[in-house]
Design a protein around this motif. Sequence first.
Motif, PDB file in Angstrom:
ATOM      1  N   SER A  28      -4.046   2.097   6.269  1.00  0.00           N
ATOM      2  CA  SER A  28      -4.543   3.231   7.031  1.00  0.00           C
ATOM      3  C   SER A  28      -3.843   4.516   6.649  1.00  0.00           C
ATOM      4  O   SER A  28      -3.235   5.199   7.466  1.00  0.00           O
ATOM      5  CB  SER A  28      -4.388   2.944   8.527  1.00  0.00           C
ATOM      6  N   ALA A  29      -3.874   4.841   5.371  1.00  0.00           N
ATOM      7  CA  ALA A  29      -3.340   6.116   4.917  1.00  0.00           C
ATOM      8  C   ALA A  29      -4.159   7.230   5.550  1.00  0.00           C
ATOM      9  O   ALA A  29      -5.303   7.038   5.921  1.00  0.00           O
ATOM     10  CB  ALA A  29      -3.398   6.201   3.407  1.00  0.00           C
ATOM     11  N   GLN A  30      -3.591   8.382   5.629  1.00  0.00           N
ATOM     12  CA  GLN A  30      -4.120   9.552   6.318  1.00  0.00           C
ATOM     13  C   GLN A  30      -3.998   9.385   7.826  1.00  0.00           C
ATOM     14  O   GLN A  30      -3.535  10.298   8.498  1.00  0.00           O
ATOM     15  CB  GLN A  30      -5.563   9.869   5.916  1.00  0.00           C
ATOM     16  N   ILE A  31      -4.430   8.255   8.410  1.00  0.00           N
ATOM     17  CA  ILE A  31      -4.170   8.039   9.832  1.00  0.00           C
ATOM     18  C   ILE A  31      -2.671   7.822  10.017  1.00  0.00           C
ATOM     19  O   ILE A  31      -2.032   8.435  10.866  1.00  0.00           O
ATOM     20  CB  ILE A  31      -4.952   6.821  10.365  1.00  0.00           C
ATOM     21  N   LEU A  32      -2.109   6.922   9.212  1.00  0.00           N
ATOM     22  CA  LEU A  32      -0.690   6.613   9.264  1.00  0.00           C
ATOM     23  C   LEU A  32      -0.051   6.929   7.917  1.00  0.00           C
ATOM     24  O   LEU A  32      -0.569   6.553   6.872  1.00  0.00           O
ATOM     25  CB  LEU A  32      -0.459   5.129   9.581  1.00  0.00           C
ATOM     26  N   ASP A  33       1.080   7.576   7.975  1.00  0.00           N
ATOM     27  CA  ASP A  33       1.912   7.760   6.793  1.00  0.00           C
ATOM     28  C   ASP A  33       3.193   6.993   7.072  1.00  0.00           C
ATOM     29  O   ASP A  33       4.022   7.416   7.877  1.00  0.00           O
ATOM     30  CB  ASP A  33       2.192   9.248   6.574  1.00  0.00           C
ATOM     31  N   ILE A  34       3.341   5.837   6.435  1.00  0.00           N
ATOM     32  CA  ILE A  34       4.463   4.948   6.718  1.00  0.00           C
ATOM     33  C   ILE A  34       5.409   4.938   5.531  1.00  0.00           C
ATOM     34  O   ILE A  34       4.992   4.744   4.384  1.00  0.00           O
ATOM     35  CB  ILE A  34       3.967   3.526   7.061  1.00  0.00           C
ATOM     36  N   SER A  35       6.651   5.138   5.836  1.00  0.00           N
ATOM     37  CA  SER A  35       7.690   5.139   4.800  1.00  0.00           C
ATOM     38  C   SER A  35       8.764   4.124   5.186  1.00  0.00           C
ATOM     39  O   SER A  35       9.265   4.154   6.313  1.00  0.00           O
ATOM     40  CB  SER A  35       8.310   6.536   4.677  1.00  0.00           C
ATOM     41  N   PRO A  36       9.095   3.193   4.266  1.00  0.00           N
ATOM     42  CA  PRO A  36       8.583   3.046   2.900  1.00  0.00           C
ATOM     43  C   PRO A  36       7.157   2.509   2.888  1.00  0.00           C
ATOM     44  O   PRO A  36       6.698   1.913   3.854  1.00  0.00           O
ATOM     45  CB  PRO A  36       9.555   2.045   2.277  1.00  0.00           C
ATOM     46  N   VAL A  37       6.478   2.707   1.759  1.00  0.00           N
ATOM     47  CA  VAL A  37       5.097   2.249   1.638  1.00  0.00           C
ATOM     48  C   VAL A  37       5.012   0.738   1.735  1.00  0.00           C
ATOM     49  O   VAL A  37       4.053   0.187   2.289  1.00  0.00           O
ATOM     50  CB  VAL A  37       4.494   2.746   0.302  1.00  0.00           C
ATOM     51  N   PHE A  38       6.024   0.037   1.197  1.00  0.00           N
ATOM     52  CA  PHE A  38       6.039  -1.424   1.214  1.00  0.00           C
ATOM     53  C   PHE A  38       7.179  -1.910   2.111  1.00  0.00           C
ATOM     54  O   PHE A  38       8.223  -2.352   1.619  1.00  0.00           O
ATOM     55  CB  PHE A  38       6.203  -1.974  -0.206  1.00  0.00           C
ATOM     56  N   PRO A 185       4.951  -1.918  -5.615  1.00  0.00           N
ATOM     57  CA  PRO A 185       6.356  -1.944  -5.169  1.00  0.00           C
ATOM     58  C   PRO A 185       7.372  -1.728  -6.288  1.00  0.00           C
ATOM     59  O   PRO A 185       8.512  -1.354  -6.005  1.00  0.00           O
ATOM     60  CB  PRO A 185       6.492  -3.327  -4.554  1.00  0.00           C
ATOM     61  N   PHE A 186       6.977  -1.990  -7.550  1.00  0.00           N
ATOM     62  CA  PHE A 186       7.904  -1.852  -8.661  1.00  0.00           C
ATOM     63  C   PHE A 186       7.306  -0.906  -9.709  1.00  0.00           C
ATOM     64  O   PHE A 186       6.082  -0.903  -9.928  1.00  0.00           O
ATOM     65  CB  PHE A 186       8.178  -3.211  -9.323  1.00  0.00           C
ATOM     66  N   ALA A 187       8.142  -0.128 -10.356  1.00  0.00           N
ATOM     67  CA  ALA A 187       7.660   0.743 -11.425  1.00  0.00           C
ATOM     68  C   ALA A 187       7.024  -0.099 -12.531  1.00  0.00           C
ATOM     69  O   ALA A 187       7.590  -1.114 -12.975  1.00  0.00           O
ATOM     70  CB  ALA A 187       8.807   1.574 -11.995  1.00  0.00           C
ATOM     71  N   SER A 188       5.827   0.318 -12.941  1.00  0.00           N
ATOM     72  CA  SER A 188       5.078  -0.460 -13.935  1.00  0.00           C
ATOM     73  C   SER A 188       4.016   0.433 -14.540  1.00  0.00           C
ATOM     74  O   SER A 188       3.754   1.557 -14.073  1.00  0.00           O
ATOM     75  CB  SER A 188       4.435  -1.691 -13.277  1.00  0.00           C
TER      76      SER A 188
END
Length: 941
Positions: A28-38, A185-188
Amino acid sequence: MKYFRLLADRVRNGLPLAALTLMPVLVSAQILDISPVFPTVDDSITVIYDATQGNAALTGVAPVYAHTGVITNQSTSPSDWKYVQGNWGTADPRVLMENLGNNRHKISYRIRSYYNNIPTNVNVLQLAYVFRNQAGTVVGRDPAGADIYYPLWDGSTYEIRFLKPVSQPTLISLGETVDIRAAVPFASGLEILEDGAVQASLTGTEINYTATGTSPGKHWIKVRGTYNGQTYADSVYYVVRGPVSQQDPPANIRPGINYLNDSTVILALYAPRKEFVYVLGDFNAWQIEGEYYMSRSLDSTLWWLQVPGLTPGQEYAFQYLIDGTLRLADAYADKVLDPGNDPFLGTVYPGLKPYPTGLTTGIVSVLQPAKPAYTWQHTTFQRPANGDLIIYELHIRDFVARHDYKTVIDTLDYLQRLGVNAIELMPVMEFEGNNSWGYNPSFFFAPDKYYGTATDLKAFIDSCHGRGIAVILDMVLNHAFSQCPLTRLYWDDANSRPSADNPWFNPEATHPFSVGYDFNHESAQTKTFVDRVLAYWVQEYHFDGYRMDLSKGFTQVNSGTNVGQWGQYDASRIALLKRMYDQLKTLDPTVYFILEHFADNTEEKELANYGMMLWGNMHGNYGEAAKGNTSNTNFQWVSYKNRGWNFPHVVGYMESHDEERLMFQNLNQGFSGPGYNVRDLSTALARMELVGAFFFTVPGPKMIWQFGELGYDVSINFNGRTGEKPIRWNYQSDFFRDKLYRVWSALLQLRAEEPVFRTSSFSMDVGGLVKRIILTDTSMNAVVCGNFDVAARNGAVNFPATGRWYEYFSGDSLEVPTTNMTLPFAAGEYRIYTDERLTTPDVSLAAGDPVLPLAIRLYPNPAVSSVQLDLDLEAAGPARVTVLDMQGRTLETLLDDAHLLPGTYTATWDLLIGGQRVVPGYYLVRVQAGEREMTRLLEIQ
């Protein structure tokens, strides 16, 4: 918002199966901005809620409170929250969010500890949220009005998570854009592809892209990630919608499901002012497809779509997707699937079609072309005349433990023996939840599955008709609840009520005591809807008529909270009810139309004289009379003549689902006199015989509330007013309760067989404690007389003629030398005299051993010098054994222990009371163990 698993689409796009072991999600991006993303369950998070997104109900509101829980491996459904935080409707500081300005609100916490230290053996899958104002009257949800969910991460798995778009599927117009944002979750290495062509690539943990709708149709966005030598991918799609086709449907198409043939339907939705509508369902894998884009009628009110190629006999689930966000079941569907309540139906609905889990949210409607037709067995049933009705109000949940139609069919012998000729089912159309009285309806054409299948309902009505019993449906058309598609289609999120432009509902009720959302019965659309509902259940299910719940609410005269004004004569309300009645009568002139009205008598008289029947609540007067009170016992209003009506259209009742039980009042509030106490069980039951004699003999229709014939004595407030009540079929094993059943049955037989109890020539003198009803007819005359005092009385009885009269229950005769006689009456004694000798009914106490899961043995019987009782208890608890005379007075207590263990107990009685031997005759031995009772007849010689 709930996220969607797009397994089929990813397979279609050529992804390796190994990549599909990951769980693709939209969050639910835009409704919720949660940090960290994962976040993991052991992380601390910051949640920022944008009140302008989702349903935007909290735009401009502050402060805002989070209401939150988690979905775990122990949740029984996708919406089964665990470890919920927040006390609804309070200024709970634990869930108070910090106001960041610009409609953004923040809360931070450590997940595991915040949710009451979630045990480590519990697997947390998602965080769940709704948001509210302090009072809880305004609620922020996702765009479709659902709860908001955010998935947790397991801490090690590589996955692709779409943060934008906010909803899936996403709909745009030509030339509009849609933002794509995905994270890992990981740089790739990351790539974004649109319709197979690479649009962006980078190395990192997040990738963004803006797509432009250049051509109508479906466009696939794929995010591909490469990590540790393995490729992962996930996909979403957006749809560019083209112009709406404006054309009228074929003739005679109405809102709802229109079956053209065994494989083709036309779906139609009345929805003026909506921009566009798609149909989603089993037939298109719940995806937005161009061929399921609905056309709009030339007057821009009706959306319609022809769906061909269906398999005859197969069920298909479907919804309407309206303006890209609102998913709605068809209001006219005769079956719906409810993901929140169907899993708890048990065995009452075998073979239920599975809900399309993971493909959509909310309630879905079901269509079935070439549905097998029910073959009716009893097609010549003749409905009893209005004045002859003996209605049994029945709530299936509290009548039989399996709460299903099939089991109720097994009880019809019992009701037929009682003398019932009509059953009134409390509401059975789909209501919110499973456990309910049914006055919270949401789908008006679908039988609620909690009671069984539609075929089971038809079989029940068919069986009733085969026994001469009509079936009346308690119909709720004053209001609907929020699950109803008609409320949701035009909804005011900010005020949590129907919007001002809703074609069917008032934003606010026009009268007191309203529940749910108030129908505007002056609206043309409501009139059309009401007529279809009333026609449907009579034609499709062969119901014999309706009891119209809260019919006084069918008004647009706004009385606000003024109850007195609401009940005054209302010409517009009368016109509305006459219109409904006339329309229904065009289908079947003998159908019943009973109002729960309780308005001024001038209004009720006009409606009754027009042909309608009206509920006559006599609970107060009969209740006080039953208790032995000396005031407020005049129940003359049960007579249509005393109301000044032309026809016997008062459906009188002493009890209904809305009143306290008379027996509960007798046992807890009853009066007493010399050697006579209404609070004694046997006396309380005898008082029910007394009021029954003065109730059923009054000409006109009558109603019994279930188990009243056995003296049901559980309070209406037990387990909450509308909560489940104990089912007391074991009452039949109690002698005095069985006698009450026999007496009421005999009264109903007398009423049915003798025309004098349908006469219009009768009078009631019921103001005093010795009460009288005088009935005259060319066939026979009758006098009902009785003493409602708790002490013996002499009372005047005015016989309509001299000569020999016969008492119905005893068979005794009485010579009446003068029409004005004074007769002696014991406390609570009643008599029914006729001037023709009738067959005396057998209402004596049966001597057979009742069968209960409680064993007693009484021997020798008959007894000469002593008697022994063996009592087998199968469960621990209190037990009491008493000896009573035939008037129900306690003579001796043989056993009284507050706690006995399971086992066998013996009690011996030497037939002495106070050192004196009892006189020979018949006595009763009553055993009470916990909630169970049984009484045995003992003969002493």
